[in-house]
Scaffold this motif. Structure first.
Motif, PDB file in Angstrom:
ATOM      1  N   MET A  65       0.783  -1.137  -0.158  1.00 60.73           N
ATOM      2  CA  MET A  65      -0.098   0.041   0.084  1.00 60.73           C
ATOM      3  C   MET A  65       0.972   1.619   0.114  1.00 60.73           C
ATOM      4  O   MET A  65       0.514   2.358  -0.760  1.00 60.73           O
ATOM      5  CB  MET A  65      -1.087   0.019   1.081  1.00 60.73           C
TER       6      MET A  65
ATOM      7  N   ASP B  83      -6.033   0.132   4.077  1.00 59.64           N
ATOM      8  CA  ASP B  83      -4.787   0.812   4.862  1.00 59.64           C
ATOM      9  C   ASP B  83      -5.521   1.308   6.356  1.00 59.64           C
ATOM     10  O   ASP B  83      -6.677   1.306   6.801  1.00 59.64           O
ATOM     11  CB  ASP B  83      -3.972   1.895   4.416  1.00 59.64           C
TER      12      ASP B  83
ATOM     13  N   THR C 109      -2.875   6.228   7.521  1.00 62.18           N
ATOM     14  CA  THR C 109      -2.815   6.621   6.070  1.00 62.18           C
ATOM     15  C   THR C 109      -3.972   7.366   5.717  1.00 62.18           C
ATOM     16  O   THR C 109      -3.625   8.257   4.967  1.00 62.18           O
ATOM     17  CB  THR C 109      -2.666   5.446   5.393  1.00 62.18           C
TER      18      THR C 109
END
Length: 93
Positions: free
Chosen positions: A24, A54, A58
Motif C-alpha cells: 500500500m 490501509d 494513512t
C-alpha cells in the motif's frame, strides 16, 4: 515520471504492482506521482485501493498530504476518504 519518461514509468509501475500488489505504501506513492502528472483517474484508482485497506494513519495523512492537494475537491476523493473513515470506525467498534 518527473523526468518526462511517463510511459517508461507507467511500465515500471505495472511491473511493481505485479510483483508486490499488496504494498500500500508503494501504491500511495505512485498515486502521488500521477497527481503530479495530472492523471487524476489513475491517481484515484491507486489511492482507492490504499484507502480501502490501509490504516487510520494513512487516511489521516491523505487528508493533509500536499501531494494530494489537486484531488482534495474531487467528489471521488471525498467519497473515498469518507468511506475509509466509516470502515475504520466500524472496525474500531
Amino acid at each position: 515520471m518527473l523526468l518526462g519518461e511517463t510511459e517508461r514509468a507507467k511500465e515500471w509501475i505495472k511491473r511493481a504492482l505485479l510483483i508486490d500488489p499488496d504494498n500500500m505504501n508503494m501504491r500511495y506513492n505512485f498515486a502521488c506521482g500521477f497527481v503530479e502528472l495530472k492523471d487524476t483517474e489513475t491517481a484515484l484508482n491507486l489511492l482507492g485501493a490504499v484507502l480501502e485497506k490501509d490504516t487510520l494513519e494513512t487516511v489521516n495523512w491523505a487528508k493533509v498530504d500536499p501531494d494530494l492537494d489537486a484531488l482534495r475537491d474531487h467528489p471521488r476523493f471525498k467519497a473515498m476518504i469518507e468511506g475509509a473513515e466509516k470502515r475504520l470506525a466500524m472496525a474500531a467498534g
